[in-house]
Design a protein around this motif. Structure first.
Motif, PDB file in Angstrom:
ATOM      1  N   LEU A 175      45.261  34.262  30.700  1.00 57.42           N
ATOM      2  CA  LEU A 175      46.030  34.476  31.927  1.00 57.42           C
ATOM      3  C   LEU A 175      47.525  34.525  31.652  1.00 57.42           C
ATOM      4  N   ARG A 176      48.001  33.712  30.705  1.00 58.66           N
ATOM      5  CA  ARG A 176      49.439  33.636  30.431  1.00 58.66           C
ATOM      6  C   ARG A 176      49.835  34.258  29.094  1.00 58.66           C
ATOM      7  N   TYR A 177      48.929  34.300  28.150  1.00 55.46           N
ATOM      8  CA  TYR A 177      49.210  34.883  26.833  1.00 55.46           C
ATOM      9  C   TYR A 177      48.095  35.883  26.504  1.00 55.46           C
ATOM     10  N   PRO A 178      48.075  37.019  27.213  1.00 51.10           N
ATOM     11  CA  PRO A 178      46.901  37.902  27.194  1.00 51.10           C
ATOM     12  C   PRO A 178      46.486  38.382  25.813  1.00 51.10           C
ATOM     13  N   LEU A 179      47.425  38.943  25.054  1.00 47.62           N
ATOM     14  CA  LEU A 179      47.052  39.564  23.784  1.00 47.62           C
ATOM     15  C   LEU A 179      46.625  38.549  22.732  1.00 47.62           C
ATOM     16  N   PRO A 180      47.443  37.542  22.408  1.00 43.86           N
ATOM     17  CA  PRO A 180      46.997  36.596  21.380  1.00 43.86           C
ATOM     18  C   PRO A 180      45.752  35.816  21.788  1.00 43.86           C
ATOM     19  N   ALA A 181      45.616  35.506  23.074  1.00 42.33           N
ATOM     20  CA  ALA A 181      44.474  34.698  23.503  1.00 42.33           C
ATOM     21  C   ALA A 181      43.168  35.474  23.445  1.00 42.33           C
ATOM     22  N   ILE A 182      43.186  36.751  23.865  1.00 40.31           N
ATOM     23  CA  ILE A 182      41.926  37.499  23.832  1.00 40.31           C
ATOM     24  C   ILE A 182      41.532  37.823  22.380  1.00 40.31           C
ATOM     25  N   ILE A 183      42.516  38.017  21.513  1.00 40.49           N
ATOM     26  CA  ILE A 183      42.194  38.221  20.094  1.00 40.49           C
ATOM     27  C   ILE A 183      41.587  36.940  19.519  1.00 40.49           C
ATOM     28  N   ALA A 184      42.116  35.789  19.922  1.00 41.97           N
ATOM     29  CA  ALA A 184      41.543  34.512  19.472  1.00 41.97           C
ATOM     30  C   ALA A 184      40.106  34.364  19.968  1.00 41.97           C
ATOM     31  N   CYS A 185      39.855  34.748  21.227  1.00 45.76           N
ATOM     32  CA  CYS A 185      38.484  34.707  21.755  1.00 45.76           C
ATOM     33  C   CYS A 185      37.562  35.647  20.983  1.00 45.76           C
ATOM     34  N   LEU A 186      38.075  36.826  20.661  1.00 43.95           N
ATOM     35  CA  LEU A 186      37.299  37.808  19.902  1.00 43.95           C
ATOM     36  C   LEU A 186      36.951  37.273  18.517  1.00 43.95           C
ATOM     37  N   LEU A 187      37.913  36.639  17.874  1.00 44.83           N
ATOM     38  CA  LEU A 187      37.669  36.077  16.543  1.00 44.83           C
ATOM     39  C   LEU A 187      36.670  34.935  16.599  1.00 44.83           C
ATOM     40  N   LEU A 188      36.814  34.064  17.614  1.00 42.08           N
ATOM     41  CA  LEU A 188      35.867  32.944  17.744  1.00 42.08           C
ATOM     42  C   LEU A 188      34.464  33.455  18.006  1.00 42.08           C
ATOM     43  N   ASP A 189      34.362  34.503  18.819  1.00 41.07           N
ATOM     44  CA  ASP A 189      33.062  35.121  19.071  1.00 41.07           C
ATOM     45  C   ASP A 189      32.455  35.655  17.778  1.00 41.07           C
ATOM     46  N   GLY A 190      33.317  36.156  16.890  1.00 46.10           N
ATOM     47  CA  GLY A 190      32.816  36.734  15.646  1.00 46.10           C
ATOM     48  C   GLY A 190      32.395  35.711  14.604  1.00 46.10           C
ATOM     49  N   VAL A 191      32.954  34.498  14.672  1.00 43.60           N
ATOM     50  CA  VAL A 191      32.683  33.512  13.609  1.00 43.60           C
ATOM     51  C   VAL A 191      31.809  32.357  14.067  1.00 43.60           C
ATOM     52  N   ASP A 192      31.488  32.276  15.374  1.00 41.18           N
ATOM     53  CA  ASP A 192      30.747  31.095  15.821  1.00 41.18           C
ATOM     54  C   ASP A 192      29.373  30.999  15.168  1.00 41.18           C
ATOM     55  N   GLN A 193      28.710  32.148  14.988  1.00 43.25           N
ATOM     56  CA  GLN A 193      27.401  32.115  14.334  1.00 43.25           C
ATOM     57  C   GLN A 193      27.519  31.655  12.889  1.00 43.25           C
ATOM     58  N   THR A 194      28.593  32.075  12.222  1.00 43.03           N
ATOM     59  CA  THR A 194      28.833  31.622  10.848  1.00 43.03           C
ATOM     60  C   THR A 194      29.058  30.115  10.810  1.00 43.03           C
ATOM     61  N   ILE A 195      29.804  29.597  11.797  1.00 44.71           N
ATOM     62  CA  ILE A 195      30.022  28.145  11.884  1.00 44.71           C
ATOM     63  C   ILE A 195      28.695  27.425  12.083  1.00 44.71           C
ATOM     64  N   PHE A 196      27.863  27.952  12.976  1.00 47.50           N
ATOM     65  CA  PHE A 196      26.560  27.339  13.212  1.00 47.50           C
ATOM     66  C   PHE A 196      25.715  27.338  11.939  1.00 47.50           C
ATOM     67  N   GLN A 197      25.720  28.444  11.201  1.00 48.41           N
ATOM     68  CA  GLN A 197      24.946  28.513   9.970  1.00 48.41           C
ATOM     69  C   GLN A 197      25.473  27.534   8.922  1.00 48.41           C
ATOM     70  N   LEU A 198      26.797  27.408   8.873  1.00 48.77           N
ATOM     71  CA  LEU A 198      27.409  26.518   7.893  1.00 48.77           C
ATOM     72  C   LEU A 198      26.983  25.074   8.107  1.00 48.77           C
ATOM     73  N   PHE A 199      26.822  24.672   9.366  1.00 47.09           N
ATOM     74  CA  PHE A 199      26.460  23.282   9.680  1.00 47.09           C
ATOM     75  C   PHE A 199      24.997  23.149  10.116  1.00 47.09           C
ATOM     76  N   ASN A 200      24.199  24.193   9.832  1.00 51.68           N
ATOM     77  CA  ASN A 200      22.764  24.167  10.134  1.00 51.68           C
ATOM     78  C   ASN A 200      22.478  23.921  11.620  1.00 51.68           C
ATOM     79  N   VAL A 201      23.285  24.528  12.470  1.00 50.11           N
ATOM     80  CA  VAL A 201      23.071  24.453  13.916  1.00 50.11           C
ATOM     81  C   VAL A 201      22.281  25.687  14.331  1.00 50.11           C
ATOM     82  N   GLU A 202      21.222  25.482  15.093  1.00 50.06           N
ATOM     83  CA  GLU A 202      20.402  26.602  15.541  1.00 50.06           C
ATOM     84  C   GLU A 202      20.308  26.591  17.066  1.00 50.06           C
ATOM     85  N   PRO A 203      21.275  27.226  17.745  1.00 46.72           N
ATOM     86  CA  PRO A 203      21.220  27.280  19.210  1.00 46.72           C
ATOM     87  C   PRO A 203      19.984  28.057  19.658  1.00 46.72           C
TER      88      PRO A 203
END
Length: 360
Positions: A22-50
């Protein structure tokens, strides 16, 4: 580290980070995009199976894209770009719901998430230039280019070929060097070919959102606009019902305590959205409003909690189709999206009306 801690830390991050859009549109949505891209890798790294990761991922995507759409209502000054944004967002929402209902992955190719990159493109332009310099056709061409040359290949890669970037880099030795070369080539084209042909920038780098229009930067002014131009059941209310209803249906497919049908859930959410609209218009016509978004949220949250539990007591006698945690989650979801929509939709409508008057 405990797997539950890892899972809830990622989920919390995916819920909190979007509000910065809402206040920092470009950096924040890129951060959301990156988190969306790596969350599965994070889950695999720590053996989390949603459970049902695909649906979980789509639900979290829908939430942050909903906040991004509301940010476009708050921040975007070009009415033509807002119209394109609205179409791209709801087109993707329909596709995400159809995917949840049918499980057919090709639907994600038919309904690609063009909105996300269009949002990034607009904010990339706004970072250095006035978006009002560019007409409707320009933004249509931007959306079409993203749809054809970026999203269709990406959706094919992910949802048709079922390939994962991390796994491909690990399993195909030449893929990472080729990807680096392609990115460097793209950067060179942008820097040496595209950049020299661009018109001079209008301002230095702007990553924070621009101020609201002077005529709409106070709660009392937005309330007065709603009281004068909105009704309980109008096109804004319909848009709000579709926005919140479709988002709720997607989450209803993910949350384990939801025992009701998709249609009943949508209709129940629609009822509360309309009720919230009636309450909002009643308060607007009496001049009740708060400049603090947090305080507005808390007031509406308390009202919705009371409404939900009164309805549960009167209609189901405590034997509803949702567990208590899921009920509270939907109250949070409806309250958040309703408050933000009611707060910023009048700003977008005011800008569109002012732009139309300026042209005429």
């Amino acid at each position: 580290m405990d797997v539950q801690v890892v899972f809830w830390a990622v989920v919390l991050a995916r819920f909190v980070l979007p509000f910065f859009i809402l206040r920092y549109p470009l950096p924040a949505i890129i951060a959301c995009l990156l988190l969306d891209g790596v969350d599965q890798t994070i889950f695999q790294l720590f053996n989390v199976e949603p459970p049902n990761y695909q649906s979980y991922d789509k639900a979290m995507d829908v939430f942050y894209l909903s906040i991004a759409y509301l940010a476009s209502l708050r921040n975007w000054t070009n009415p033509g770009a807002v119209k394109i944004s609205r179409f791209l967002f709801f087109y993707r929402q329909v596709g995400a719901v159809l995917f949840e209902l049918t499980g057919l992955r090709f639907l994600l190719l038919v309904f690609p998430n063009t909105f996300e990159y269009f949002f990034i493109a607009y904010e990339g332009v706004r970072a250095r230039r006035d978006p009002m310099r560019y007409g409707f056709r320009f933004w249509v061409k931007v959306a079409a280019g993203i749809w054809i040359f970026i999203k269709l290949p990406q959706e094919t890669w992910i949802h048709v070929l079922k390939l994962d970037l991390t796994d491909t880099i690990r399993d195909v030795p030449w893929f990472l060097p080729a990807l680096i070369v392609a990115l460097l080539a793209l950067a060179a084209v942008l820097w040496f070919v595209v950049r020299p042909r661009l018109s001079p920038p209008d301002w230095t780098l702007r990553l924070s959102a621009d101020p609201l229009p002077v005529a709409m930067d106070e709660a009392s002014e937005r309330m007065a606009y709603r009281a004068a131009h909105n009704r309980v059941l109008d096109m804004a209310a319909v848009e709000k019902i579709v926005l919140i209803g479709l988002t709720s249906v997607i989450y209803g497919r993910v949350l384990p305590g939801v025992q009701t049908s998709d249609l009943r859930l949508f209709l129940g959410i629609a009822f509360f959205v309309v009720l919230n609209s009636a309450i909002g218009l009643w308060s607007a016509r009496r001049g009740y409003g708060w400049d603090s978004a947090a305080f507005s949220f808390l007031v509406l949250l308390v009202i919705n909690i009371v409404l939900v539990f009164v309805a549960d007591l009167l209609l189901t006698r405590g034997n509803g189709d949702l567990s208590l945690p899921d009920t509270l989650f939907f109250v949070f979801l409806v309250t958040t999206l309703t408050m933000l929509y009611d707060r910023y939709h009048p700003v977008s409508e005011y800008r569109a009306t002012a732009a139309a008057k300026a042209v005429s």
